[in-house]
Each structure stands twice: as C-alpha cells, then as structure tokens.
Enzyme design. Sequence first.
Site, PDB file in Angstrom:
ATOM      1  CG  ASP A 123      57.841  69.726  49.883  1.00 39.29           C
ATOM      2  OD1 ASP A 123      58.175  68.298  50.333  1.00 39.29           O
ATOM      3  OD2 ASP A 123      58.828  70.990  50.586  1.00 39.29           O
ATOM      4  CD  GLU A 124      61.433  73.127  47.820  1.00 43.11           C
ATOM      5  OE1 GLU A 124      61.788  74.545  48.198  1.00 43.11           O
ATOM      6  OE2 GLU A 124      61.730  72.516  49.079  1.00 43.11           O
TER       7      GLU A 124
END
Length: 618
Positions: free
Chosen positions: A383-384
Amino acid sequence: MKFIDRSSVLPNVLPFLFLASTPVQAVWPAPSKLSTGNSSLLIDKTLGVTYNGGNVRWSSTELYPRRCARKTNENWFLLQLSWTLDYEPSCAPAFSSEEIVTGGVARAMKNILEDNLVPWKLYGRNQLESTEPSTEGQTYVRQLEITQTGTDSTETFKPLAGQVDESYNLTLGTDGKATIQAVSSTGVLRALESFSQLFFKHSQAPYVYTKLAPVEISDKPEYDHRGILFDTSRNFFSLESIYRTIDAMAWNKMNRFHIHVTDSQSWPLEIPAMPELHEKGAYAKGMTYTPENVQAIQAYGIYRGVEVIFEIDSPGHFGSAALSHPEVVSAWQAEPWAKYCAEPPCGQLRLNDPAVDPFLDKLMNDFLPRVSPYSAYFHTGGDEVNLNAYALDPSVNSSDPAVLGPLIQKFVDKQHARVRAAGLVPMVWEEIPANYNVTLGDDVVVQSWLGDAAINDLTAKGHKVISSNYNFWYMDCGRGQWLNFANGAETEQYYPFNDWCTPYKNWRLAYSYDPRANLTAEQAALVIGGEVGAWSETIDDANIDDILWPRSSAAGEVLWSGRIDPATGQNRSQYDAGPRLAEFRERMLARGVLAGPVQMVYCTQGGDPTACRFTTSS
Ligand SMILES: *[C@@H]1O[C@H](CO)[C@@H](O)[C@H](O)[C@H]1NC(C)=O
Ligand SMILES: *[C@@H]1O[C@H](CO)[C@@H](O)[C@H](O)[C@H]1NC(C)=O
Ligand SMILES: *[C@@H]1O[C@H](CO)[C@@H](O)[C@H](O)[C@H]1NC(C)=O
Ligand SMILES: *[C@@H]1O[C@H](CO)[C@@H](O)[C@H](O)[C@H]1NC(C)=O
Ligand SMILES: *[C@@H]1O[C@H](CO)[C@@H](O)[C@H](O)[C@H]1NC(C)=O
Ligand SMILES: *[C@@H]1O[C@H](CO)[C@@H](O)[C@H](O)[C@H]1NC(C)=O
C-alpha cells in the site's frame, strides 16, 4: 441418567413466562436458521459431553501421528470428554481434532458457568427476578453429544478461503439433551460458541439457565474470510491484548487475524538470522515478538478457529529497517515527509539495489518457514508506495511511473515467488494491481481499502478480493488528528483537526456495509470476505478493546450472516440487531473484553427496540 419430564417443569415456569418473555433471541452473529422455544433449563458442571460417540468414522492418528497421537479403537472411538474449566490443549504445534474440540468445550463451559451475564439490562426496570426461572425441580442440560461428520485435514487448521466447512447444526431439547453436528472441528467450535450464548447467569448464584428450549440452529458463514487487521508497529501490543482479541474474534465467529507486524515506525518482529532488525528497530528492549511468541500466537488462533496472517509491508512502509540496514532503504526520514510518504517517518525499500534481494532472501528464509506450518497466507503489503521516494533512491533516481512500473512488477514477482516457495499464498494491498499496473498470479488475494469503485474494478479484472472499505470498516477513523499543528494559519486551516477518514464508523455504519453491493454475481463471488482495520497511531493496549468492540461485531455479523436477511430479502434491521448486539456486548464484557456500551440501559431494558427509535418532531 434421569431426565425430568417437561410436564413436571411447566407449573414452575408458566407464571413467569407470562410476565415477560425473553426479550431477544441470543446468538450473535445471527445464524442462518434459528428457532427457539420458551422452556427453561438449568446447566451445571455435571454436563456430560461426547464427541463422535457411536459409529461415526473419525481419525486423528493418521493425520497427526506425532505428539497428539491418541490410542484409538481402529478408526473410530467413543470418547467421553472430561473437560475442566482451565483446560488448554497441550500438544501444539501438532493439532488434533480432539484437542481442538476439547479446548472448545472447556472454553464454552467456562463462559457459560463462570464468565456469564445476569441480564438485568435486558428486562424491565426491577423485573429481572420475575423473569428468572425457578431453580427448584428444574430440568438440567445433562448431555451434549458432539458429532463430527467429516475428517479434518491439515488444511482445516490453516485453510485457504473455502477449504474448511464451518457449518453446524445445534439442537437443545426440553429434555436437557443437546446435540451438535458439524463437518469439521472448526464447525464444532462455531457451534459451541452459539451453544454458550443460549445461557444466562441466575441472580441466585450459582444457577445458570436458558429460557429458549427447544432450540434448533442450522448455520454456516456467508463469507470465508472474516478478519481484523491489527497494527503492531505504530504502537506495540502485549500478547495479552493479542490473545484477548483472538478470543473475542472467535466469539464473533471471525476467523482471520491479520497482523501488520512491521512498518516505518518500529520493527517489533525478532528475526533470529538478523537480530539487528529488532535490536535497532523496536521501540525498546522487550517490545518485540520472539519466534516463540509468533508460534504461540498462531497456535492460540488455531485452537479457536482463527488463522493468523502476518504482513511485512513492502516496498513502502519499510523505514524502520533503515535503523539497521540503511543500504536497502530510500527516503528514510525524508522531509517534508508529506512529499515522500503517507506519514512520518518515510522509508521505502530500494527498488533496484543489488543489496535488496539478499536482504529479502535472508529475511524471508528466516520468517516464512516459521509461519507456514500455521497459516496458508502471507501478506506482502504494497500500500501507499510513494513514487517520489524513488527520486531519492540511488539505485533508481526517478519518480517516473514508466521507469518504476516494471521495477515494481519485478519486485512483486520476486517477493511472491519467495512466499510461494514457502508454501504460502501471497496477499497484497490493492494499489499494487490498481496503481502500478502490476500483473499478479491467480492465487493472490487483493485487500481493498478504497471502497466500492475499487472493488468493482478489482473484481471486474478477476482478482479475489477482501474488503476493508475505509468508509465503513476503519475503526481508527473519526477520532481526530494525531499530528501537531502550529498556531496561526495551519491551525485555522485544519481546525477542528478532523482526521483524513472522519467520521467515526459507529456500529450502525459498519453494519450497513455490504461488501458485495452493486456487483454482478460473478464479481460478488470473487469477494471472499473482509477485514476490519485498526491502524494504531492512537491505539494501544489501553483502548484496543473499546476501539474494536462491539463495532467489529457489526462487521462480523455482516461477514458471517450476510448484510441481507434471507428471511426478508431486505437489509438486516437495526431494530433486530440493536438489542442482540447490546446483549452480546454484555457477554463480551462478562468474558473480560472491555467493549463499549451499545446504548444506555433505558433503551435496552424491556427488550423493546422501539423505545429508542428515531423520530422527527412533527
Ligand atoms: C410457548 O411457546 C408455545 C409454542 O410456540 C406457545 O404455544 C406458548 O403460548 C408459549 N408459552 C408462553 C408462556 O409464552
Ligand atoms: C444440518 O441439517 C441439515 C438438514 O437436516 C442437513 O442438510 C445438513 O447436512 C446438516 N449439517 C451438518 C453440518 O450436519
Ligand atoms: C543516482 O544518482 C547518484 C548521485 O548522483 C549516482 O551516484 C548514482 O549512480 C545514480 N544512480 C543511477 C541508477 O543512475
Ligand atoms: C499494463 O500492463 C499490460 C501488460 O503488462 C500492458 O499491456 C498495458 O499496456 C499496461 N497498461 C498501462 C496503462 O500501462
Ligand atoms: C451502490 O450503488 C449505489 C448507486 O450507485 C450507491 O449509492 C451506493 O453507494 C453503492 N453502494 C455500495 C456499497 O457500493
Ligand atoms: C440496503 O441498503 C443500501 C444502503 O445502505 C441500499 O442501497 C440498498 O438498496 C438496500 N438493499 C435492500 C435490499 O433494501
């Protein structure tokens, strides 16, 4: 064994039944089919429990010839379980169905006889005593006959989605005889939990009773993956909090405990081949999970039908490794942090550095073989990932998606190959396929947090998905910012300091979420479940119970029972769920989990869900 005839019981019970009926029908999450009566039974320590009595074929010795082997009469045996309240199976890491069931019986009986509630909050003001059955001349529940109709396999204890049949049937007759049928030992655990929720503590100790006999339950889950995401990096959690959370999950029939074990803030995971990681990366000495802790957490889950899934997030969220291995991290503590990561301190694994593969080989070779005996999945994160951070990565010097995309693909391919080589199935966050055009193996489970459109896109592309839609199931949200703001313009701009995912996801909102809403049947089948999230920037041992419970119970019922009530074809109603959740919260509290109240007592006393209905003034 002598059973008291029901007719001899009725005279004692009848006068009370007319005064007040049971306000709610116990059992959270709602079973697929439940019918209850209005006869009373008492229960105590004399309950006899059998497991696979009669000629049901069942074998544990073939599958687990090691430390759990028991003497059996060929392939079947009649086993009279002698449970004690503090029974804990002794034979981890080898698991036998008998040990699992015995532990389940012991815990259910402890919850029934010791950690139960006197339900004064559920009956009218000062009416509790008049609702309680007589303790004289009452029939006792004398026998619980457990039959497992299938044979457990290795997969039963570390299943992929769909590999374990959790269905069960449960009956409790007015004659005091109870039966459980289930295909797997996991199904037996689910049944024992429902059984335990039929009983209440009498105000005259030590009596414990049900008023719901006869009971018939037929039940199975709607979703295979029913989880909680637990973040041990932003704040450290004690083993007690972890065990307590797993227990509460099992009461809610939730079955996947996802530990986001490392992140940029701290590295609490001990890797014996690389002790420098926790020695430099943990918040303090002792704020770590040893290999023994990791194994104990996983075994604790298995005994409760909860699979523990570890996540070492990468390539983003990797900063704390820079404290011991700066050569594999880019943008460590880069500023302004908002340019290089989602929250301080920044730090991502380098994307093209020759030091990274040997580092990951060593890390994964140490950790994965230790978790794979107890889990089918390993979460690789993803993620991210912040592309700017790669402008600071000397092995790349670029934030150009065209340059980075193929490198991310290569990184994911290698990391997933490591996971598969250890006999595990990879999980990833949705950005990996959605933002970087990465092609994934068909086995991979994608965790979505961005919500409805994202789930639609992912399933349209054929990905298996679990949903942690932050609009409904991020339990850390809505409690305000944890960042500090300077006086003046910043404060003026950000006042009153809401966080990014405000509002707070109250249980009604969590309960309203249907992870399969708006999807075609084909897409819906790819949504194998979901996870409640509890990112821990402002959560630790002191408030985790109140953050998770009872709101996760609302998600838990959606995942076990489905958002749509099959009886009506409509969304499940707050009028039905509210009183049951209020009751279940009291159960969790009695069992030692500090779940917050669902409503004030005024709303729950008397069991009339319309007492606190919404109205307008006109
Ligand atoms: C108990 O349940 C039976 C069967 O549903 C019903 O006929 C009877 O009226 C109930 N008795 C009381 C006291 O509620
Ligand atoms: C429960 O009962 C139903 C109806 O008799 C039956 O079809 C089902 O197989 C049973 N389930 C289990 C787990 O025994
Ligand atoms: C990135 O820039 C640094 C500093 O100028 C240089 O040493 C390095 O070789 C560059 N890396 C690549 C992959 O071009
Ligand atoms: C994504 O990758 C596929 C195959 O790897 C390629 O055909 C496609 O053009 C890529 N799309 C984008 C937007 O880069
Ligand atoms: C489903 O679609 C409706 C209409 O487009 C939308 O309002 C709603 O938010 C969607 N719900 C979910 C859970 O996807
Ligand atoms: C359930 O509620 C959602 C909104 O929360 C709504 O979009 C949907 O139409 C409802 N479904 C049914 C079957 O009533």
